[in-house]
Design an enzyme around this catalytic site. Structure first.
Site, PDB file in Angstrom:
ATOM      1  N   THR A 112     -44.616  27.030 -15.572  1.00 13.29           N
ATOM      2  CA  THR A 112     -44.151  26.165 -16.685  1.00 13.29           C
ATOM      3  C   THR A 112     -43.612  26.609 -17.879  1.00 13.29           C
ATOM      4  O   THR A 112     -43.707  25.851 -19.191  1.00 13.29           O
ATOM      5  CB  THR A 112     -45.526  25.094 -16.945  1.00 13.29           C
ATOM      6  OG1 THR A 112     -46.256  26.007 -17.306  1.00 13.29           O
ATOM      7  CG2 THR A 112     -46.100  24.424 -15.625  1.00 13.29           C
ATOM      8  N   SER A 113     -43.130  27.949 -17.923  1.00 16.21           N
ATOM      9  CA  SER A 113     -42.711  28.489 -19.235  1.00 16.21           C
ATOM     10  C   SER A 113     -41.129  28.531 -19.347  1.00 16.21           C
ATOM     11  O   SER A 113     -40.664  27.654 -19.893  1.00 16.21           O
ATOM     12  CB  SER A 113     -43.261  29.728 -19.577  1.00 16.21           C
ATOM     13  OG  SER A 113     -43.059  30.395 -20.809  1.00 16.21           O
ATOM     14  N   ARG A 114     -40.591  29.740 -18.774  1.00 18.79           N
ATOM     15  CA  ARG A 114     -39.377  29.918 -18.840  1.00 18.79           C
ATOM     16  C   ARG A 114     -38.697  30.453 -17.336  1.00 18.79           C
ATOM     17  O   ARG A 114     -39.424  31.173 -16.914  1.00 18.79           O
ATOM     18  CB  ARG A 114     -38.771  31.171 -19.883  1.00 18.79           C
ATOM     19  CG  ARG A 114     -38.913  30.407 -21.535  1.00 18.79           C
ATOM     20  CD  ARG A 114     -37.852  29.431 -21.599  1.00 18.79           C
ATOM     21  NE  ARG A 114     -37.895  28.830 -23.053  1.00 18.79           N
ATOM     22  CZ  ARG A 114     -38.536  27.693 -23.150  1.00 18.79           C
ATOM     23  NH1 ARG A 114     -39.127  27.084 -22.236  1.00 18.79           N
ATOM     24  NH2 ARG A 114     -38.569  27.277 -24.722  1.00 18.79           N
TER      25      ARG A 114
ATOM     26  N   ASP B  19     -51.905  39.784 -22.403  1.00 18.18           N
ATOM     27  CA  ASP B  19     -50.782  39.126 -23.350  1.00 18.18           C
ATOM     28  C   ASP B  19     -50.784  40.708 -24.157  1.00 18.18           C
ATOM     29  O   ASP B  19     -51.773  40.948 -24.729  1.00 18.18           O
ATOM     30  CB  ASP B  19     -51.151  38.329 -24.331  1.00 18.18           C
ATOM     31  CG  ASP B  19     -50.200  37.831 -25.150  1.00 18.18           C
ATOM     32  OD1 ASP B  19     -49.439  38.247 -25.532  1.00 18.18           O
ATOM     33  OD2 ASP B  19     -50.062  36.326 -25.004  1.00 18.18           O
TER      34      ASP B  19
ATOM     35  N   GLU C 217     -31.513  26.609 -14.056  1.00 19.08           N
ATOM     36  CA  GLU C 217     -31.769  25.245 -14.101  1.00 19.08           C
ATOM     37  C   GLU C 217     -30.743  24.392 -15.243  1.00 19.08           C
ATOM     38  O   GLU C 217     -30.604  23.219 -14.891  1.00 19.08           O
ATOM     39  CB  GLU C 217     -32.917  24.743 -14.912  1.00 19.08           C
ATOM     40  CG  GLU C 217     -33.368  25.206 -16.422  1.00 19.08           C
ATOM     41  CD  GLU C 217     -34.734  24.927 -16.703  1.00 19.08           C
ATOM     42  OE1 GLU C 217     -34.515  24.185 -17.885  1.00 19.08           O
ATOM     43  OE2 GLU C 217     -35.720  25.500 -16.312  1.00 19.08           O
TER      44      GLU C 217
ATOM     45  N   ASP D  85     -42.277  24.248 -12.686  1.00 18.59           N
ATOM     46  CA  ASP D  85     -41.418  23.342 -13.684  1.00 18.59           C
ATOM     47  C   ASP D  85     -40.010  23.891 -14.358  1.00 18.59           C
ATOM     48  O   ASP D  85     -39.320  23.015 -14.970  1.00 18.59           O
ATOM     49  CB  ASP D  85     -42.503  22.813 -14.648  1.00 18.59           C
ATOM     50  CG  ASP D  85     -41.819  21.726 -15.516  1.00 18.59           C
ATOM     51  OD1 ASP D  85     -41.406  20.616 -14.638  1.00 18.59           O
ATOM     52  OD2 ASP D  85     -41.963  21.737 -16.807  1.00 18.59           O
TER      53      ASP D  85
ATOM     54  N   HIS E 188     -38.570  20.245 -15.310  1.00 16.04           N
ATOM     55  CA  HIS E 188     -38.739  20.751 -16.606  1.00 16.04           C
ATOM     56  C   HIS E 188     -39.344  19.713 -17.271  1.00 16.04           C
ATOM     57  O   HIS E 188     -38.912  18.958 -18.560  1.00 16.04           O
ATOM     58  CB  HIS E 188     -37.506  21.330 -17.310  1.00 16.04           C
ATOM     59  CG  HIS E 188     -37.803  22.213 -18.580  1.00 16.04           C
ATOM     60  ND1 HIS E 188     -36.903  23.188 -19.015  1.00 16.04           N
ATOM     61  CD2 HIS E 188     -38.788  21.863 -19.521  1.00 16.04           C
ATOM     62  CE1 HIS E 188     -37.441  23.895 -19.885  1.00 16.04           C
ATOM     63  NE2 HIS E 188     -38.535  23.156 -20.451  1.00 16.04           N
TER      64      HIS E 188
ATOM     65  N   ILE F 129     -50.349  27.398 -25.474  1.00 20.32           N
ATOM     66  CA  ILE F 129     -50.331  26.684 -24.231  1.00 20.32           C
ATOM     67  C   ILE F 129     -50.950  27.656 -23.146  1.00 20.32           C
ATOM     68  O   ILE F 129     -51.989  26.939 -22.337  1.00 20.32           O
ATOM     69  CB  ILE F 129     -48.787  26.637 -23.813  1.00 20.32           C
ATOM     70  CG1 ILE F 129     -48.083  25.863 -24.708  1.00 20.32           C
ATOM     71  CG2 ILE F 129     -48.984  26.110 -22.340  1.00 20.32           C
ATOM     72  CD1 ILE F 129     -46.715  25.919 -24.460  1.00 20.32           C
TER      73      ILE F 129
END
Length: 334
Positions: free
Chosen positions: A235-237, A178, A266, A261, A298, A159
């Protein structure tokens, strides 16, 4: 074989049944759908089922797994990539088969990250409402040209790579961080340490899993290292971001924009219609008061192609379990 599907929405039923017709042809798979999320109170719904199929906000801690095992459940099928909601040590001790969908249409999430950035930067959500009311004034809608800006990608998996390619194609300088760098990223951007990425990036986009090491990766200290006025996108966790720290950074004007997101609390909100309810999550409500904050529920994964792929892979994992075959998507303990 009966499979209990928790947190099931109409689209889950549609795509799982379509996949069952294709991938499960000749297999006796019967899905039983439940709107309820899986937890210790709803585990009993899996009575007479050999497997459960769950999503990101279903709870699979030790008591839930023990309850499922006592009912005869022997497999946990995650229709998502993340597995931080599963007590893998307990699952392994009980001999449960646990498999996930490690990658599905990475472009779907990457494109949603872009949509969040473009919407928040150019204020299209506010412009839409204005024009519908006959207000064509441009005051308050000033954005910035993304071409030439620096975008930091935290997590350069599939992603993250798809997101990096999009921003590179728009003429942005792309930085990546990373601990397990991707060789493919070297053709797109520059690999840097996290501190350098935060200090140089106009936009920081998160694309990494939630682990003990990444819990609250974005906290007061990391926000202080970010470029003043930068945009943060997640937009991950949800647990990657310390919500209270972000609120403080927004209030101090240190953080210029926030687009999320996902949200660390959540599970009590997302995938439900609460429009007629009082939302008593004070942190979430505080976030919603900022004009420079954009929240979606999400939906980054929510495309036809992604749902088709998720369902097909889930059926493949189920077929491997039923046949006693080795499964490449099985999640090992630890």
């Amino acid at each position: 074989m009966q499979i209990a599907v928790f947190s099931a929405r109409p689209y889950d039923r549609r795509f799982l049944e379509e996949a069952n017709q294709r991938e499960g042809a000749g297999q006796d798979f019967q899905f039983v759908y439940f709107d309820a999320a899986l937890d210790v109170h709803t585990a009993a719904l899996a009575q007479d089922c050999a497997a459960v199929c769950v999503f990101v906000n279903d709870r699979l801690d030790a008591p839930v797994l023990q309850a499922l095992h006592a009912l005869g459940v022997r497999a946990v099928l995650l229709r998502c990539a993340g597995f931080n909601n599963v007590d893998l040590a307990s699952a392994h001790a009980l001999g449960l088969f646990v498999a996930r969908v490690p990658a599905y249409s990475p472009e779907a999430v990457a494109e949603h990250a872009l949509a969040l950035v473009m919407t928040l930067n150019r204020h299209t959500h506010r412009a839409y409402n204005r024009v519908r009311e006959g207000n064509f004034m441009l005051d308050g809608l000033l954005g910035r040209t993304l071409h030439g800006k620096t975008v930091g990608i935290v997590g350069t998996g599939k992603i993250g790579l798809a997101t990096a390619r999009i921003f590179r194609g728009m003429g942005c300088t792309v930085l990546g961080h990373d601990p397990y760098p991707s060789r493919a990223f070297a053709e797109i951007g520059a690999k840097v340490e996290l501190d350098e990425l935060l200090s140089r990036s106009d936009i920081v986009s998160l694309h990494c899993p939630l682990t003990p090491d990444t819990q609250h990766l974005i906290d007061d200290a990391s926000l202080a290292r970010m470029k003043p006025g930068a945009m943060l996108v997640n937009t991950s966790r949800g647990g990657l971001v310390d919500t209270q720290a972000v609120i403080r950074a927004l209030k101090s004007r240190r953080l210029g924009h926030l687009a999320i997101d996902v949200y660390e609390q959540e599970s009590a909100l997302f995938f439900q219609d609460l429009s007629g309810e009082i939302i008593d999550d004070e942190a979430f409500q505080r976030l919603m008061t900022f004009p420079n904050v954009l929240v979606t529920g999400h939906q980054g994964f929510f495309t036809v192609e992604a749902l088709q792929e998720i369902s097909a892979i889930t059926l493949g994992n189920l077929a491997d379990f039923a046949a006693g075959r080795e499964c490449g998507n099985r999640v090992a303990a630890g």
